[in-house]
Design an enzyme around this catalytic site. Structure first.
Site, PDB file in Angstrom:
ATOM      1  N   PHE A  83      23.809  23.901  11.403  1.00  0.00           N
ATOM      2  CA  PHE A  83      25.958  23.550  11.381  1.00  0.00           C
ATOM      3  C   PHE A  83      26.510  24.756  12.004  1.00  0.00           C
ATOM      4  O   PHE A  83      27.977  24.085  10.886  1.00  0.00           O
ATOM      5  CB  PHE A  83      25.957  22.978  10.144  1.00  0.00           C
ATOM      6  CG  PHE A  83      24.769  21.705   9.683  1.00  0.00           C
ATOM      7  CD1 PHE A  83      25.170  20.518  10.647  1.00  0.00           C
ATOM      8  CD2 PHE A  83      23.913  21.739   9.321  1.00  0.00           C
ATOM      9  CE1 PHE A  83      24.700  19.167  10.851  1.00  0.00           C
ATOM     10  CE2 PHE A  83      23.349  20.063   8.830  1.00  0.00           C
ATOM     11  CZ  PHE A  83      22.885  19.487   9.461  1.00  0.00           C
ATOM     12  N   SER A  84      26.324  25.524  11.850  1.00  0.00           N
ATOM     13  CA  SER A  84      26.352  27.164  11.915  1.00  0.00           C
ATOM     14  C   SER A  84      28.562  26.964  12.976  1.00  0.00           C
ATOM     15  O   SER A  84      27.750  26.744  14.396  1.00  0.00           O
ATOM     16  CB  SER A  84      26.511  28.661  12.779  1.00  0.00           C
ATOM     17  OG  SER A  84      27.492  29.554  13.274  1.00  0.00           O
TER      18      SER A  84
END
Length: 303
Positions: A83-84
């Protein structure tokens, strides 16, 4: 470490350079929960710098892009979770500035891709995956050598973009604040934003980072290391809060979701739940408990 290049889902024609909006807007938040405590709260809208290169992601990347170009690299390799936001931003930077990009993702591949990784591949990024044990060793020579052998030479950007060039970019933010303030707050994942902001402060101003991951006490050492890497010295004008991680990185609870919905209804701003919502929740929690002295002026960085 399997890798896969996914079909592009966005235009592949050369992109014009992005319109980076700096300085980003600074707006005072009108909220009775703030004013009744005799506190002023401003939002530094770094999220409006660019829709694909927002806030601290652009600030961390811009000097890294210069360094990559100066050293003749045409490929960027970087690290992050599934989810960066940094992975997304690096993919966008490659698209706009003409770099190939490789994202080294923590953990096993999960299909279908989530929205963040789907966006990254749509901007041309090649994804490769490291099991969590190997990922913890991502800065060690044998792991890096294997990645370079697999993907070819490239400029390595650490997780979150937090290195000397990234910290120097973040240190420019306080200069844009044309108000007198006492405290500036930011969400903290890898320590680079806090390290840079604190280094850019003047006088008695202080910085407060809200850790978005569980067990983030190690971040204090990382902030000091990053400041030394960027400027050769450390500052002591900052602190970290660890009580509002909501279970850990990319974890959330119902009370955080409620806060996000309520904040959007009050102010027309939808907070990013991985980072900024946790910081803002922490700020309002501290306000409610009298955790800020009356007369304090606070700046909260949205990025």
């Amino acid at each position: 470490m399997p890798s896969r290049t996914y079909p592009r889902t966005m235009a592949t024609a050369p992109a014009p350079e992005p319109n980076i909006v700096l300085p980003s807007p600074l707006v005072e938040l009108a909220d009775e929960r703030v004013s009744e405590r005799d506190v002023r709260l401003y939002l530094k809208r770094d999220d409006l710098i660019h829709p694909e290169l927002p806030g601290n992601k652009w600030r961390k990347l811009k000097y890294n892009l210069d360094a990559a170009r100066d050293h003749g690299h045409t490929r960027l390799l970087t690290f992050g979770g599934a989810f960066s936001n940094h992975i997304r931003a690096t993919a966008a930077a490659g698209h706009y500035f003409g770099f190939e990009t490789v994202g080294i993702i923590r953990g096993a591949e999960h299909l279908p891709l989530n929205e963040s990784l789907r966006y990254a591949t749509g901007r041309g990024m090649t994804l490769t995956y490291l099991d969590r044990t190997t990922y913890r060793r991502k800065t060690e020579d044998d792991v890096l050598d294997a990645l370079i052998q697999q993907h070819g030479p490239g400029y390595l950007i650490p997780e979150g973009g937090s290195n000397g060039p990234g910290v120097r970019g973040c240190a420019e933010l306080p200069r844009e604040l044309a108000i007198d303030f006492d405290l500036i707050c930011c969400a903290t994942g890898s320590g680079g934003t806090l390290a840079g902001i604190a280094a850019g402060l003047a006088g008695d101003q202080r910085a407060l980072g809200f850790a978005v991951l569980k067990g983030g006490q190690f971040l204090a050492d990382d902030v000091r290391l990053l400041q030394r890497a960027a400027f050769g010295t450390e500052t002591d004008n900052w602190a970290l809060e660890h009580g509002w991680h909501f279970g850990g990185y990319a974890k959330r609870k119902s009370e955080l979701d409620w806060f996000i919905a309520d904040f959007a209804a009050r102010h027309g701003i939808t907070l990013d739940w991985v980072y900024e919502a946790k910081m803002m929740y922490g700020i309002f929690d501290r306000l409610a408990s009298g955790g800020f002295a009356r007369g304090t002026t606070i700046v909260a960085v949205l990025s």
